[in-house]
Scaffold this motif. Structure first.
Motif, mmCIF file in Angstrom:
data_model
loop_
_atom_site.group_PDB
_atom_site.id
_atom_site.type_symbol
_atom_site.label_atom_id
_atom_site.label_comp_id
_atom_site.label_asym_id
_atom_site.label_seq_id
_atom_site.Cartn_x
_atom_site.Cartn_y
_atom_site.Cartn_z
ATOM 1 N N PHE A 164 0.838 -1.198 0.000
ATOM 2 C CA PHE A 164 0.000 0.000 0.000
ATOM 3 C C PHE A 164 0.876 1.252 0.000
ATOM 4 C CE2 PHE A 164 -3.778 -2.188 2.319
ATOM 5 C CZ PHE A 164 -4.144 -2.780 1.119
ATOM 6 N N SER A 186 -3.535 4.381 4.984
ATOM 7 C CA SER A 186 -3.348 3.922 3.608
ATOM 8 C C SER A 186 -4.109 4.791 2.618
ATOM 9 C CB SER A 186 -3.812 2.472 3.489
ATOM 10 O OG SER A 186 -3.825 2.070 2.144
ATOM 11 N N CYS A 187 -3.453 5.078 1.505
ATOM 12 C CA CYS A 187 -4.101 5.826 0.428
ATOM 13 C C CYS A 187 -4.646 4.885 -0.642
ATOM 14 C CB CYS A 187 -3.099 6.781 -0.218
ATOM 15 S SG CYS A 187 -2.408 7.988 0.931
ATOM 16 N N ALA A 188 -4.421 3.587 -0.473
ATOM 17 C CA ALA A 188 -4.866 2.593 -1.442
ATOM 18 C C ALA A 188 -6.242 2.058 -1.066
ATOM 19 C CB ALA A 188 -3.854 1.457 -1.529
ATOM 20 N N ASP A 189 -6.810 1.268 -1.954
ATOM 21 C CA ASP A 189 -8.103 0.648 -1.703
ATOM 22 C C ASP A 189 -7.915 -0.539 -0.763
ATOM 23 O OD1 ASP A 189 -10.644 -0.317 -1.717
ATOM 24 O OD2 ASP A 189 -10.649 -0.982 -3.810
ATOM 25 N N ALA A 190 -8.398 -0.410 0.449
ATOM 26 C CA ALA A 190 -8.212 -1.455 1.462
ATOM 27 C C ALA A 190 -9.502 -2.217 1.734
ATOM 28 C CB ALA A 190 -7.689 -0.838 2.755
ATOM 29 N N THR A 191 -10.383 -2.280 0.737
ATOM 30 C CA THR A 191 -11.669 -2.949 0.911
ATOM 31 C C THR A 191 -11.495 -4.410 1.288
ATOM 32 O OG1 THR A 191 -12.685 -1.488 -0.731
ATOM 33 C CG2 THR A 191 -13.866 -3.515 -0.184
ATOM 34 N N ARG A 194 -10.503 -4.812 4.950
ATOM 35 C CA ARG A 194 -11.591 -4.537 5.882
ATOM 36 C C ARG A 194 -12.604 -5.684 5.895
ATOM 37 N NH1 ARG A 194 -10.705 0.861 3.743
ATOM 38 N NH2 ARG A 194 -9.952 2.225 5.431
#
Length: 289
Positions: A164, A186-191, A194
């Motif tokens: 990330f 985080s600046c990324a997609d952490a979907t 989660r």
């Protein structure tokens, strides 16, 4: 520098607003730290040296002591370094490794508590078959499953953190590294992270707690079938310490989860204090068993 990472280190937060008291706070943590190491280390040594304790119950107890010792040794050095030396910077590798071990050991402890509930169930409900059911080989297999489940299943949660990109400030909201703290930066997609965490927590914690609850319902049923009141009291006494361990562990985990999810208005220092308490909440659990 890790792939797509905008920073090679993070900054840990101490106790906001109490910076002047960090040295005094460190004294309390130091004594707790020593108590954890001494009590659990002594217990492990005692079980190792005394052949009369080479039984399934004490094997699981030794594993519980090891997890508590591991959790404390993973978190307390960074906490003490921050409080005593104001050492706030922690590198990516160290941070992600710390988060991996904290979450893994926590899930291992959850599995150990489940194994101990199974041990109590067999010991009380099937006392004559206890040694034939819980053989040393079976105990080793159970411990290996608990360890594998705890460590391997956390890899998909922590591994993406290395790739990330993170906010320029990179100030973590705790005194040590946790997955949720890294995700917030985080600046990324952490979907995926989660969703995986939610599903994993539900599957592990909820399912384990449900099985422990069912096992104690069956244990209570077995105890009530015992004619002698003295034997009933003796059987229940063997479970009291384990029940206390389970309550301390799950109440702390549930409290942290609820505050993290819904406690936006709760002062941030409460989040930090509860996280630190979780890392030492089991200080005397195994010692008191």
């Amino acid at each position: 520098m890790w792939p797509n990472s905008s920073s090679s280190s993070f900054l840990l937060t101490g106790f906001p607003g109490l910076e002047a008291a960090h040295h005094w706070i460190s004294t309390s943590f130091f004594f707790v730290y020593i108590l954890v190491v001494f009590s659990n280390g002594t217990l492990l040594l005692l079980i190792k040296e005394d052949h009369n304790l080479h039984e399934p119950m004490y094997y699981f107890l030794a594993m519980l002591a090891a997890t508590e010792l591991g959790l404390t040794l993973t978190t307390m050095p960074s906490v003490m370094g921050l409080l005593l030396l104001d050492h706030r910077e922690i590198g990516n590798v160290a941070c992600f490794s710390q988060a991996f071990f904290i979450h893994s050991v926590s899930f291992v402890e959850c599995g150990v508590l489940l194994a101990m509930a199974y041990d109590h169930f067999i010991g009380i409900c099937y006392p004559l078959r206890n040694t034939s059911i819980l053989t040393n080989t079976r105990v080793v297999k159970i411990e290996l499953v608990v360890l594998t489940r705890g460590f391997v299943s956390v890899v998909p949660l922590i591994l993406p953190l290395y790739f990330f990109s993170y906010c320029p400030s990179c100030v973590l909201s705790h005194a040590f590294c946790l997955h949720q703290g890294n995700i917030k930066l985080s600046c990324a997609d952490a979907t995926f992270n989660r969703l995986y965490l939610v599903v994993y927590v539900v599957v592990i914690f909820v399912l384990d707690s449900l099985i422990i609850f069912i096992s104690y319902v069956l244990i209570l049923k077995g105890v009530l079938s015992i004619a002698s009141r003295e034997e009933q009291a003796k059987a229940l006494n063997t479970c009291v310490s384990h029940i206390c361990c389970v309550l301390v562990f799950y109440v702390t985990v549930i409290g942290l989860s609820l505050i993290h999810r819904f406690g936006k208005e709760v002062p941030h220092i409460i989040h930090i204090i509860l996280s630190c308490l979780f890392s030492v909440s089991s200080t005397n659990e195994s010692y008191n068993l």
